[in-house]
Design a protein around this motif. Structure first.
Motif, PDB file in Angstrom:
ATOM      1  N   LEU A 293       0.476  -0.962  -0.167  1.00  0.00           N
ATOM      2  CA  LEU A 293       0.002  -0.233   0.229  1.00  0.00           C
ATOM      3  C   LEU A 293       1.056   1.099   0.048  1.00  0.00           C
ATOM      4  N   VAL A 294       2.463   1.525   0.901  1.00  0.00           N
ATOM      5  CA  VAL A 294       2.903   2.203   0.437  1.00  0.00           C
ATOM      6  C   VAL A 294       3.342   2.762  -0.708  1.00  0.00           C
ATOM      7  N   VAL A 295       4.183   1.642  -1.323  1.00  0.00           N
ATOM      8  CA  VAL A 295       4.673   1.290  -2.490  1.00  0.00           C
ATOM      9  C   VAL A 295       3.739   2.047  -3.161  1.00  0.00           C
ATOM     10  N   ILE A 296       2.047   1.842  -3.606  1.00  0.00           N
ATOM     11  CA  ILE A 296       1.253   2.008  -4.234  1.00  0.00           C
ATOM     12  C   ILE A 296       1.102   3.559  -4.168  1.00  0.00           C
ATOM     13  N   GLY A 297       1.061   4.079  -3.043  1.00  0.00           N
ATOM     14  CA  GLY A 297       1.216   5.532  -2.921  1.00  0.00           C
ATOM     15  C   GLY A 297       1.930   6.407  -3.131  1.00  0.00           C
ATOM     16  N   TRP A 298       3.190   5.859  -2.393  1.00  0.00           N
ATOM     17  CA  TRP A 298       4.388   6.302  -3.168  1.00  0.00           C
ATOM     18  C   TRP A 298       4.584   7.312  -4.779  1.00  0.00           C
ATOM     19  N   MET A 299       4.234   5.879  -5.323  1.00  0.00           N
ATOM     20  CA  MET A 299       4.157   5.397  -6.851  1.00  0.00           C
ATOM     21  C   MET A 299       3.181   6.768  -7.056  1.00  0.00           C
ATOM     22  N   TYR A 300       1.990   6.781  -6.861  1.00  0.00           N
ATOM     23  CA  TYR A 300       0.945   7.656  -7.301  1.00  0.00           C
ATOM     24  C   TYR A 300       1.453   8.795  -6.854  1.00  0.00           C
ATOM     25  N   VAL A 301       2.288   9.461  -5.549  1.00  0.00           N
ATOM     26  CA  VAL A 301       3.105  10.795  -5.612  1.00  0.00           C
ATOM     27  C   VAL A 301       3.752  11.456  -7.017  1.00  0.00           C
ATOM     28  N   VAL A 302       4.786  10.009  -6.745  1.00  0.00           N
ATOM     29  CA  VAL A 302       5.898  10.427  -8.209  1.00  0.00           C
ATOM     30  C   VAL A 302       5.182  10.000  -9.466  1.00  0.00           C
ATOM     31  N   LEU A 303       4.245   9.858  -9.145  1.00  0.00           N
ATOM     32  CA  LEU A 303       3.921  10.162 -11.328  1.00  0.00           C
ATOM     33  C   LEU A 303       2.990  11.627 -10.808  1.00  0.00           C
ATOM     34  N   MET A 304       2.787  11.534 -10.476  1.00  0.00           N
ATOM     35  CA  MET A 304       2.261  13.408 -10.457  1.00  0.00           C
ATOM     36  C   MET A 304       2.749  14.754 -10.142  1.00  0.00           C
ATOM     37  N   MET A 305       4.094  13.517  -9.495  1.00  0.00           N
ATOM     38  CA  MET A 305       5.317  14.620  -9.409  1.00  0.00           C
ATOM     39  C   MET A 305       5.664  15.195 -10.829  1.00  0.00           C
ATOM     40  N   SER A 306       6.186  14.091 -12.179  1.00  0.00           N
ATOM     41  CA  SER A 306       5.836  13.620 -13.062  1.00  0.00           C
ATOM     42  C   SER A 306       4.655  14.356 -14.073  1.00  0.00           C
ATOM     43  N   VAL A 307       3.788  14.103 -13.372  1.00  0.00           N
ATOM     44  CA  VAL A 307       2.601  14.570 -14.507  1.00  0.00           C
ATOM     45  C   VAL A 307       3.294  16.512 -14.702  1.00  0.00           C
TER      46      VAL A 307
ATOM     47  N   VAL B 172       9.559  16.966 -21.064  1.00  0.00           N
ATOM     48  CA  VAL B 172       9.050  15.502 -20.785  1.00  0.00           C
ATOM     49  C   VAL B 172       9.732  14.374 -20.263  1.00  0.00           C
ATOM     50  N   LEU B 173      11.373  14.918 -21.056  1.00  0.00           N
ATOM     51  CA  LEU B 173      12.571  13.912 -20.325  1.00  0.00           C
ATOM     52  C   LEU B 173      12.801  14.400 -18.868  1.00  0.00           C
ATOM     53  N   GLY B 174      12.313  15.828 -18.372  1.00  0.00           N
ATOM     54  CA  GLY B 174      12.691  15.615 -16.628  1.00  0.00           C
ATOM     55  C   GLY B 174      11.302  14.891 -15.804  1.00  0.00           C
ATOM     56  N   ALA B 175      10.463  15.137 -16.490  1.00  0.00           N
ATOM     57  CA  ALA B 175       8.970  14.337 -15.923  1.00  0.00           C
ATOM     58  C   ALA B 175       9.549  13.217 -16.271  1.00  0.00           C
ATOM     59  N   ILE B 176      10.532  12.232 -17.284  1.00  0.00           N
ATOM     60  CA  ILE B 176      11.042  10.454 -17.162  1.00  0.00           C
ATOM     61  C   ILE B 176      11.933  10.714 -16.334  1.00  0.00           C
ATOM     62  N   VAL B 177      12.546  11.492 -15.942  1.00  0.00           N
ATOM     63  CA  VAL B 177      13.912  11.578 -15.277  1.00  0.00           C
ATOM     64  C   VAL B 177      13.233  11.339 -13.989  1.00  0.00           C
ATOM     65  N   THR B 178      12.659  12.434 -13.324  1.00  0.00           N
ATOM     66  CA  THR B 178      11.486  12.134 -11.871  1.00  0.00           C
ATOM     67  C   THR B 178      11.063  11.030 -11.494  1.00  0.00           C
ATOM     68  N   PHE B 179      10.339  10.288 -12.548  1.00  0.00           N
ATOM     69  CA  PHE B 179       9.670   9.606 -12.175  1.00  0.00           C
ATOM     70  C   PHE B 179      11.194   8.198 -12.178  1.00  0.00           C
ATOM     71  N   PHE B 180      12.140   7.722 -12.852  1.00  0.00           N
ATOM     72  CA  PHE B 180      13.003   6.836 -12.395  1.00  0.00           C
ATOM     73  C   PHE B 180      13.426   7.485 -11.247  1.00  0.00           C
ATOM     74  N   LEU B 181      14.389   8.471 -10.909  1.00  0.00           N
ATOM     75  CA  LEU B 181      14.868   8.972 -10.075  1.00  0.00           C
ATOM     76  C   LEU B 181      14.080   8.974  -8.389  1.00  0.00           C
ATOM     77  N   TYR B 182      13.089   9.361  -9.203  1.00  0.00           N
ATOM     78  CA  TYR B 182      12.081   9.495  -7.302  1.00  0.00           C
ATOM     79  C   TYR B 182      11.195   8.016  -6.977  1.00  0.00           C
ATOM     80  N   GLY B 183      10.737   7.252  -8.142  1.00  0.00           N
ATOM     81  CA  GLY B 183      10.385   6.431  -8.280  1.00  0.00           C
ATOM     82  C   GLY B 183      10.395   5.002  -8.587  1.00  0.00           C
ATOM     83  N   LEU B 184      10.741   4.513  -9.421  1.00  0.00           N
ATOM     84  CA  LEU B 184      10.992   2.612  -9.708  1.00  0.00           C
ATOM     85  C   LEU B 184      12.211   3.003  -9.039  1.00  0.00           C
TER      86      LEU B 184
END
Length: 97
Positions: A3-17, A27-39
């Motif tokens: 549940l924490v993982v899903i919540g954090w991935m949602y937050v990171v997805l919103m940061m990327s958007v 868009v490159l910054g969004a992809i970098v944000t998603f990978f470095l802060y999320g995945l």
């Protein structure tokens, strides 16, 4: 834990958007944000949190293999008593010559 993982991935997805739709963002910054802060951090945390479960599974598998190896080496490891006949569980009596 998930549940924490899903919540954090949602937050990171919103940061990327937000990064992608911002006037100064890319868009490159969004992809970098998603990978470095999320995945990457989530993958590391999930891997570390599942370490005890992996160790337990490895030990259980090794114990099962050891039991199987010992059972194949021991000829009297069957569930029947040695020398018991098929019918009634009484050993046959042989006549002496």
């Amino acid at each position: 834990m998930y549940l924490v993982v899903i919540g954090w991935m949602y937050v990171v997805l919103m940061m990327s958007v937000a990064e992608a739709t911002n006037t100064n963002g890319t868009v490159l910054g969004a992809i970098v944000t998603f990978f470095l802060y999320g995945l990457l951090p989530v993958a590391l945390v999930v891997y570390l949190m599942r370490t005890p479960q992996r160790r337990k599974a490895i030990k259980a598998r090794e114990a099962a293999e050891l039991r199987q190896a010992q059972a194949s080496l021991d000829p009297d490891a069957g569930s029947h008593a040695p020398g018991a006949a098929e019918a009634g569980g009484i050993a046959p009596v042989r006549k002496e010559p």
